[in-house]
Scaffold this active site. Structure first.
Site, PDB file in Angstrom:
ATOM      1  N   LYS A  42       0.836  -1.206   0.000  1.00 41.17           N
ATOM      2  CA  LYS A  42       0.000   0.000   0.000  1.00 41.17           C
ATOM      3  C   LYS A  42       0.869   1.254   0.000  1.00 41.17           C
ATOM      4  O   LYS A  42       2.074   1.170   0.276  1.00 41.17           O
ATOM      5  CB  LYS A  42      -0.947  -0.038   1.191  1.00 41.17           C
ATOM      6  CG  LYS A  42      -0.287  -0.171   2.531  1.00 41.17           C
ATOM      7  CD  LYS A  42      -1.330  -0.449   3.589  1.00 41.17           C
ATOM      8  CE  LYS A  42      -0.678  -0.401   4.956  1.00 41.17           C
ATOM      9  NZ  LYS A  42      -1.648  -0.389   6.015  1.00 41.17           N
ATOM     10  N   TYR A 269      18.263  28.756  10.530  1.00 37.76           N
ATOM     11  CA  TYR A 269      17.132  29.425  11.188  1.00 37.76           C
ATOM     12  C   TYR A 269      17.216  29.225  12.695  1.00 37.76           C
ATOM     13  O   TYR A 269      17.554  28.126  13.166  1.00 37.76           O
ATOM     14  CB  TYR A 269      15.814  28.836  10.695  1.00 37.76           C
ATOM     15  CG  TYR A 269      15.471  29.184   9.264  1.00 37.76           C
ATOM     16  CD1 TYR A 269      15.146  30.480   8.891  1.00 37.76           C
ATOM     17  CD2 TYR A 269      15.469  28.194   8.287  1.00 37.76           C
ATOM     18  CE1 TYR A 269      14.825  30.792   7.572  1.00 37.76           C
ATOM     19  CE2 TYR A 269      15.146  28.490   6.967  1.00 37.76           C
ATOM     20  CZ  TYR A 269      14.828  29.792   6.620  1.00 37.76           C
ATOM     21  OH  TYR A 269      14.513  30.094   5.328  1.00 37.76           O
TER      22      TYR A 269
HETATM   23  C1  PLP Z   1      -4.333  -4.972   7.754  1.00 38.07           C
HETATM   24  C2  PLP Z   1      -2.844  -4.888   7.570  1.00 38.07           C
HETATM   25  N1  PLP Z   1      -2.145  -6.029   7.439  1.00 38.07           N
HETATM   26  C3  PLP Z   1      -0.809  -6.015   7.265  1.00 38.07           C
HETATM   27  C4  PLP Z   1      -0.096  -4.828   7.216  1.00 38.07           C
HETATM   28  C5  PLP Z   1       1.377  -4.875   7.028  1.00 38.07           C
HETATM   29  O1  PLP Z   1       2.031  -4.424   8.171  1.00 38.07           O
HETATM   30  P1  PLP Z   1       3.626  -4.446   8.295  1.00 38.07           P
HETATM   31  O2  PLP Z   1       4.133  -3.389   7.413  1.00 38.07           O
HETATM   32  O3  PLP Z   1       3.841  -4.145   9.729  1.00 38.07           O
HETATM   33  O4  PLP Z   1       4.073  -5.806   7.897  1.00 38.07           O
HETATM   34  C6  PLP Z   1      -0.795  -3.633   7.356  1.00 38.07           C
HETATM   35  C7  PLP Z   1      -0.060  -2.374   7.332  1.00 38.07           C
HETATM   36  O5  PLP Z   1      -0.250  -1.461   8.089  1.00 38.07           O
HETATM   37  C8  PLP Z   1      -2.205  -3.653   7.539  1.00 38.07           C
HETATM   38  O6  PLP Z   1      -2.918  -2.538   7.680  1.00 38.07           O
END
Ligand code: PLP
Length: 381
Positions: A42, A269
């Site tokens: 994602k 800054y």
């Molecule tokens: C429902 C779900 N499963 C798996 C994952 C994967 O998590 P990770 O990156 O900790 O392996 C995520 C990521 O946030 C998630 O939302």
């Protein structure tokens, strides 16, 4: 030796080693077998660039891809593997998701009915999986409702209810009461559904934290794990790191100026750094707009010619100033490549180092590289 496939055309670039990603994938796969690994890609593969990473993980044998939304799912369909939206499905996403055979999570009965209606309209069958909230408190069907929802879903036309999944909020704590109880409740739900004739072929709960800390979540009757951050060789800052994974990325930029500033001169800054002696100061072409945490101001380091150089003063949007006092006059010049994350051995600067300084986790660091940072894929050869 790692060489970029293309010459970076940006002041700041992140090199992503695809061979390392593949090795990390195989380590995870080996650790959880006979379970299969779903690659969580994602947010553009956590901001690193999904296209090439997906291509490599597809070849490496990922069982499928998980994403957060339709826009992320569609470019992955071409690989011919299952593509699953993990979270909520919005109304406007349903027609296109159904058309492209994306696996959808059932978070309540209403969404199941909408997906069913659209599948009937298109004359196709859509794979769905029950998304159960066993303790995350974010999304999903609550335990007392699962049986009822499942019984209704199996009656709906053109839906193929194939799986069930849930998510851990504190798997980095390992087998503590919370995660263990969640897994036990989840197994209880699966069992109860089976007693009512609803046998689900895909059952998954473990993310990266669980792969490292919760062995009970990575064995049958679970069938898959969902790995995201581990593929990039990163871990939560808390918890143990059972797997030996390698960092996949380096963040680099150029030195743009080398000057000697006199004692008493201030830097940046807020004038938060005042030189107590004449100092050779370098300016690098990366700042907080590129994802360098402001917290590195007067605290962090970068690597120049493999040597750690402290950051002086407050970072600005496009530039960061460093001490080059450990170099002889003329030893480093503008145009020199500077490593902000990466390097070798004890002096290596890691994503986790930055996370610690910023008081955050590695996800936040990786997902925060700016839009002008070029993503460059490299290999080992
Ligand atoms: C429902 C779900 N499963 C798996 C994952 C994967 O998590 P990770 O990156 O900790 O392996 C995520 C990521 O946030 C998630 O939302």
């Amino acid at each position: 030796m790692t060489e970029p496939d293309v010459t970076p055309k940006s002041r700041v670039w992140v090199e992503i080693n695809l061979d390392t990603i593949e090795r990390n994938f195989h380590h995870i796969q080996e650790a959880v077998k006979p379970l299969q690994v779903l690659a969580v890609l994602k947010a553009n593969a956590y901001g690193l660039g999904v296209e090439k990473i997906a291509e490599r993980l597809n070849r490496a044998g990922a069982a499928g891809f998980c994403v957060a939304e339709l826009k992320e799912a569609l470019p992955l369909v071409k690989f011919g593997k299952p593509v699953q939206i993990l979270g909520a499905v919005l109304d406007y996403e349903i027609p296109e998701a159904v058309r492209n055979h994306i696996i959808l999570g059932i978070t309540d009965l209403e969404v199941a009915r909408k997906i069913s209606m659209e599948s009937v309209r298109q004359g196709v069958t859509t794979e769905v999986q029950l998304k159960v909230d066993t303790g995350m408190g974010r999304l999903g069907i609550l335990e007392p409702d699962v049986l009822h929802v499942a019984k209704e879903v199996v009656k709906l036309p053109n839906l193929d209810l194939k799986g069930i999944y849930t998510h851990f909020p504190i798997a980095y704590h390992g087998a503590d009461r919370y995660s263990f109880a969640q897994a036990a409740r989840f197994l209880g739900i699966i069992e109860k559904l089976a007693q009512h004739g609803i046998v689900l072929e895909k059952r998954h709960i473990a993310n990266s934290d669980a792969i490292n800390n919760c062995p009970f979540a990575c064995v049958p009757p679970f069938t898959h794990v969902r790995a995201g951050i581990n593929l990039h060789g990163s871990f939560d800052t808390e918890g143990q790191r059972a797997l030996k994974l390698e960092p996949v990325l380096s963040l680099k930029t150029y030195l743009v100026a080398v000057r000697t500033l006199p004692a008493g001169h201030t830097i940046g800054y807020g004038c938060t750094c005042k030189l107590f002696r004449d100092t050779r100061v370098g300016t690098i072409a990366a700042g907080y707009a590129d994802g360098l945490p402001l917290n590195l101001s007067n605290r962090g380091y970068v690597l120049v010619k493999g040597r750690l150089c402290p950051i002086l003063g407050r970072l600005s949007m496009d530039y960061t100033t460093i001490s080059l006092d450990s170099f002889e006059e003329g030893e480093v010049k503008p145009g020199e490549i500077v490593t902000c994350i990466g390097g070798e051995g004890a002096d290596r600067i890691t994503v986790e180092d930055w996370a610690q300084i910023k008081g955050t986790h590695s996800y936040d660091i990786i997902c925060s590289f700016g839009t002008r940072v070029e993503r460059v894929c490299v290999t080992d050869h």
